[in-house]
Design a protein around this motif. Structure first.
Motif, PDB file in Angstrom:
ATOM      1  N   VAL A 187       0.844  -1.206   0.000  1.00 22.19           N
ATOM      2  CA  VAL A 187       0.000   0.000   0.000  1.00 22.19           C
ATOM      3  C   VAL A 187       0.874   1.248   0.000  1.00 22.19           C
ATOM      4  O   VAL A 187       0.634   2.199  -0.756  1.00 22.19           O
ATOM      5  N   LEU A 188       1.894   1.264   0.821  1.00 22.84           N
ATOM      6  CA  LEU A 188       2.753   2.443   0.907  1.00 22.84           C
ATOM      7  C   LEU A 188       3.636   2.596  -0.330  1.00 22.84           C
ATOM      8  O   LEU A 188       3.899   3.717  -0.772  1.00 22.84           O
ATOM      9  N   ILE A 189       4.078   1.490  -0.903  1.00 26.83           N
ATOM     10  CA  ILE A 189       4.843   1.586  -2.146  1.00 26.83           C
ATOM     11  C   ILE A 189       3.949   2.128  -3.265  1.00 26.83           C
ATOM     12  O   ILE A 189       4.369   2.995  -4.038  1.00 26.83           O
TER      13      ILE A 189
ATOM     14  N   VAL B 128       8.470   6.168  -4.430  1.00 27.27           N
ATOM     15  CA  VAL B 128       8.891   7.433  -5.033  1.00 27.27           C
ATOM     16  C   VAL B 128      10.081   7.206  -5.958  1.00 27.27           C
ATOM     17  O   VAL B 128      10.136   7.759  -7.067  1.00 27.27           O
ATOM     18  N   LEU B 129      11.031   6.394  -5.522  1.00 26.11           N
ATOM     19  CA  LEU B 129      12.184   6.094  -6.380  1.00 26.11           C
ATOM     20  C   LEU B 129      11.770   5.375  -7.652  1.00 26.11           C
ATOM     21  O   LEU B 129      12.313   5.653  -8.731  1.00 26.11           O
ATOM     22  N   LEU B 130      10.813   4.474  -7.550  1.00 27.99           N
ATOM     23  CA  LEU B 130      10.302   3.805  -8.753  1.00 27.99           C
ATOM     24  C   LEU B 130       9.655   4.817  -9.701  1.00 27.99           C
ATOM     25  O   LEU B 130       9.878   4.777 -10.918  1.00 27.99           O
TER      26      LEU B 130
ATOM     27  N   GLY C  23       8.742   5.552  10.603  1.00 26.30           N
ATOM     28  CA  GLY C  23       9.982   5.395   9.844  1.00 26.30           C
ATOM     29  C   GLY C  23       9.853   4.374   8.734  1.00 26.30           C
ATOM     30  O   GLY C  23      10.305   4.598   7.611  1.00 26.30           O
ATOM     31  N   LEU C  24       9.222   3.243   9.033  1.00 23.42           N
ATOM     32  CA  LEU C  24       9.009   2.225   8.005  1.00 23.42           C
ATOM     33  C   LEU C  24       8.071   2.726   6.912  1.00 23.42           C
ATOM     34  O   LEU C  24       8.243   2.390   5.733  1.00 23.42           O
ATOM     35  N   ALA C  25       7.090   3.521   7.282  1.00 25.45           N
ATOM     36  CA  ALA C  25       6.181   4.087   6.284  1.00 25.45           C
ATOM     37  C   ALA C  25       6.931   5.003   5.331  1.00 25.45           C
ATOM     38  O   ALA C  25       6.709   4.969   4.109  1.00 25.45           O
ATOM     39  N   VAL C  26       7.840   5.806   5.859  1.00 28.67           N
ATOM     40  CA  VAL C  26       8.626   6.708   5.012  1.00 28.67           C
ATOM     41  C   VAL C  26       9.554   5.914   4.094  1.00 28.67           C
ATOM     42  O   VAL C  26       9.689   6.228   2.916  1.00 28.67           O
ATOM     43  N   VAL C  27      10.174   4.862   4.622  1.00 26.90           N
ATOM     44  CA  VAL C  27      11.078   4.042   3.803  1.00 26.90           C
ATOM     45  C   VAL C  27      10.309   3.359   2.672  1.00 26.90           C
ATOM     46  O   VAL C  27      10.740   3.381   1.510  1.00 26.90           O
ATOM     47  N   ASN C  28       9.170   2.769   2.994  1.00 23.98           N
ATOM     48  CA  ASN C  28       8.389   2.074   1.969  1.00 23.98           C
ATOM     49  C   ASN C  28       7.830   3.043   0.935  1.00 23.98           C
ATOM     50  O   ASN C  28       7.832   2.750  -0.268  1.00 23.98           O
ATOM     51  N   THR C  29       7.375   4.197   1.375  1.00 23.80           N
ATOM     52  CA  THR C  29       6.904   5.197   0.430  1.00 23.80           C
ATOM     53  C   THR C  29       8.059   5.717  -0.412  1.00 23.80           C
ATOM     54  O   THR C  29       7.893   5.976  -1.614  1.00 23.80           O
TER      55      THR C  29
ATOM     56  N   SER D  62       5.960  15.912  -0.326  1.00 25.50           N
ATOM     57  CA  SER D  62       4.628  15.858   0.279  1.00 25.50           C
ATOM     58  C   SER D  62       4.194  14.421   0.552  1.00 25.50           C
ATOM     59  O   SER D  62       3.572  14.146   1.584  1.00 25.50           O
ATOM     60  N   SER D  63       4.519  13.513  -0.355  1.00 25.76           N
ATOM     61  CA  SER D  63       4.111  12.122  -0.146  1.00 25.76           C
ATOM     62  C   SER D  63       4.858  11.492   1.023  1.00 25.76           C
ATOM     63  O   SER D  63       4.278  10.705   1.782  1.00 25.76           O
ATOM     64  N   LEU D  64       6.130  11.834   1.217  1.00 25.13           N
ATOM     65  CA  LEU D  64       6.879  11.297   2.349  1.00 25.13           C
ATOM     66  C   LEU D  64       6.370  11.851   3.679  1.00 25.13           C
ATOM     67  O   LEU D  64       6.232  11.112   4.656  1.00 25.13           O
TER      68      LEU D  64
END
Length: 74
Positions: free
Chosen positions: A4-6, A58-60, A48-54, A18-20
């Motif tokens: 979901v977060l990805i 974002v990188l994709l 923290g995990l939510a930011v990493v997964n999002t 904004s998304s992070l």
């Protein structure tokens, strides 16, 4: 949680800051609102995990955007 977060990061990757921030605030709020977690130090880890997964999403998004721009230029 992770897909979901990805997906959130992929869809809103153009506005990456904004998304992070939204992931860092909204995911822990959702966990507290649905009574999955209580307010505590574990909530910081969830944020923290939510930011990493999002960030992966974002990188994709940004990578795909860069690839499309390079293909159009050539």
């Amino acid at each position: 949680m992770i897909p979901v977060l990805i997906l959130f990061g992929v869809l809103l990757g153009r506005w990456w800051r904004s998304s992070l921030v939204a992931a860092a605030l909204a995911w822990p709020a959702l966990l507290v609102a649905t009574d999955v977690m209580g307010v505590g130090t574990g909530l910081l880890g969830a944020a923290g995990l939510a930011v990493v997964n999002t960030g992966v999403g974002v990188l994709l998004h940004q990578g795909a955007r860069l690839a499309v721009r390079r293909l159009r230029a050539s």
